[in-house]
Design a protein around this motif. Structure first.
Motif, mmCIF file in Angstrom:
data_model
loop_
_atom_site.group_PDB
_atom_site.id
_atom_site.type_symbol
_atom_site.label_atom_id
_atom_site.label_comp_id
_atom_site.label_asym_id
_atom_site.label_seq_id
_atom_site.Cartn_x
_atom_site.Cartn_y
_atom_site.Cartn_z
ATOM 1 N N GLU A 27 -7.549 15.645 6.477
ATOM 2 C CA GLU A 27 -8.334 14.760 5.605
ATOM 3 C C GLU A 27 -7.707 13.368 5.518
ATOM 4 O O GLU A 27 -8.360 12.407 5.134
ATOM 5 N N HIS A 28 -6.408 13.264 5.786
ATOM 6 C CA HIS A 28 -5.704 11.990 5.589
ATOM 7 C C HIS A 28 -5.939 11.058 6.780
ATOM 8 O O HIS A 28 -5.570 11.407 7.897
ATOM 9 N N VAL A 29 -6.549 9.925 6.547
ATOM 10 C CA VAL A 29 -6.787 8.996 7.653
ATOM 11 C C VAL A 29 -6.443 7.544 7.308
ATOM 12 O O VAL A 29 -6.710 6.642 8.101
ATOM 13 N N LEU A 30 -5.836 7.314 6.134
ATOM 14 C CA LEU A 30 -5.504 5.930 5.776
ATOM 15 C C LEU A 30 -4.590 5.262 6.814
ATOM 16 O O LEU A 30 -4.801 4.091 7.149
ATOM 17 N N VAL A 53 0.817 -1.220 0.000
ATOM 18 C CA VAL A 53 0.000 0.000 0.000
ATOM 19 C C VAL A 53 0.849 1.269 0.000
ATOM 20 O O VAL A 53 0.666 2.160 -0.846
ATOM 21 N N ARG A 54 1.772 1.388 0.954
ATOM 22 C CA ARG A 54 2.564 2.629 1.077
ATOM 23 C C ARG A 54 3.317 2.992 -0.197
ATOM 24 O O ARG A 54 3.282 4.157 -0.617
ATOM 25 N N PRO A 55 4.021 2.041 -0.837
ATOM 26 C CA PRO A 55 4.756 2.448 -2.044
ATOM 27 C C PRO A 55 3.840 3.068 -3.104
ATOM 28 O O PRO A 55 4.228 4.020 -3.777
#
Ligand code: B12
Length: 305
Positions: free
Chosen positions: A196-199, A139-141
């Motif tokens: 807004e970022h909550v992943l 996911v992160r990459p």
């Protein structure tokens, strides 16, 4: 001949004016005409070249290579032929250098806006590797590549949105298949007041659930007083506040959060906290670190622990 300003060309191509200026300074794709007042203006030919570069970048070509190809034929007046890496033929619209198969599959699906394939790619990785490994390897990459693509070109926001949707749904679906942890003294996970970022918080919740730790996700833009109230009402063992970018309101709200009840532990995560004097809080550096601290704090707070 129609001459266009930076703003007009940016709007026509669907990129940001700053990306256009960067293509000028970095790759020499400058406006070739001037207005009566001396401002740079783009001709129809300039716009056609920029359009070709933009399409090639979206199809996965490196911006420098696309610009070089365009400049190479500029003098001949022919339509530029830009070498493209085509999605489906091993390439992707999102470059994820050094990434494994899972990440490449996710990048390809996201670039094609194939939500179901993207979701399946994340879910398969979560089931096969567990959340911590899937977050780092798959996911992160791709999230980082999507962010970098946007920063370099000012385009591809739709890819980021689709990716967000697919990753969020996959993390929720994965979490829903795990045994439900006990409900006492949960961990609270919240995005700061402007966030807004909550992943990363969805990832934290899935990883905590894998370890049998209960959590509640309060989502983006959580007001700090509301978070303090939630911590008090649930007797939360710990609260993690995520900030991607600096937010003074989050910092100002920390004392009330720390005072929500006697035993609450406060964690701050994300680059938005860098350099902030946040008082008696813990600042985990990554997901495994955050999950390890939260797991320990939660266990210590259990009656038998
Ligand atoms: C997905 C995304 C979005 C989605 C968010 C959806 C959602 N529900 O989360 C949407 C499209 C809504 C969005 C909006 C915006 N975004 Co955005 N977004 C991203 C993206 C692609 C991924 C974010 C993410 O989840 N990162 C988490 C991981 C992948 O990042 P990481 O670097 O590996 O994380 C490091 C640490 O944080 C830590 N870590 C990783 N995971 C975890 C987990 C835990 C628990 C902990 C403690 C640590 C930790 O380890 C890593 C090594 O240090 C990033 C790109 C990026 N590189 O992060 C941009 C990015 C964060 N966004 C950015 C921006 C600018 C925005 C907007 C302001 C754009 C705009 N002009 O509107 C808005 C923000 C609005 C707001 N008020 O917050 C910038 C932030 C730059 C900055 N610091 O100022 C980034 C970095 C893009 C870029 N390259 O410039 N975005």
């Amino acid at each position: 001949m129609e001459l266009l300003s930076v703003g007009e060309v940016a709007a026509r191509l669907g990129v940001s004016p700053s990306a256009l200026r960067m293509w000028g300074s970095r790759y020499g794709l400058v406006a070739s005409a001037r207005s009566a007042g001396g401002h740079r203006r783009y001709t129809a030919e300039d716009v056609a070249l920029l359009q070709a570069v933009h399409e090639a970048v979206l199809a996965g070509t490196d911006p420098a290579a696309a610009a070089a190809a365009v400049r190479g034929i500029e003098d001949t007046g022919e339509r530029p032929v830009i070498p493209r890496r085509r999605a489906g033929a091993g390439g992707t619209g999102l470059a994820v250098p050094g990434a494994g198969r899972g990440a490449r599959g996710l990048a390809r699906a996201a670039a094609r806006l194939d939500e179901m394939r993207a979701e399946d790619a994340v879910l398969a990785a979560l089931r096969a590797e567990g959340t911590l490994a899937a977050w780092d390897d798959v996911v992160r990459p791709v999230l980082i590549a999507a962010g970098a693509h946007w920063a370099a070109t000012g385009s591809g926001i739709e890819i980021e949105h689709l990716l967000t949707q697919a990753v969020t749904t996959a993390l929720i679906r994965h979490t829903a298949t795990l045994p439900e942890p006990p409900s006492e003294r949960p961990v609270l996970l919240a995005g700061g007041p402007q966030e807004e970022h909550v992943l990363p918080l969805h990832a934290a919740r899935a990883a905590l659930a894998e370890g049998g730790v209960p959590s509640r996700l309060l989502g983006p833009r959580t007001p700090m007083p509301a978070l303090a109230t939630a911590a008090r009402r649930t007797r939360a063992a710990a609260v993690l506040v995520w900030l991607s970018r600096a937010d003074p309101e989050a910092v100002e709200g920390l004392p009330a959060l720390l005072a929500a009840h006697r035993r609450v532990r406060v964690l701050v995560g994300g680059p938005g906290w860098d350099g902030v004097e946040a008082g008696p809080v813990t600042a985990p550096r990554d997901l495994p670190d955050a999950v390890a601290v939260l797991r320990r704090v939660w266990r210590e707070g259990q009656p038998s622990g």
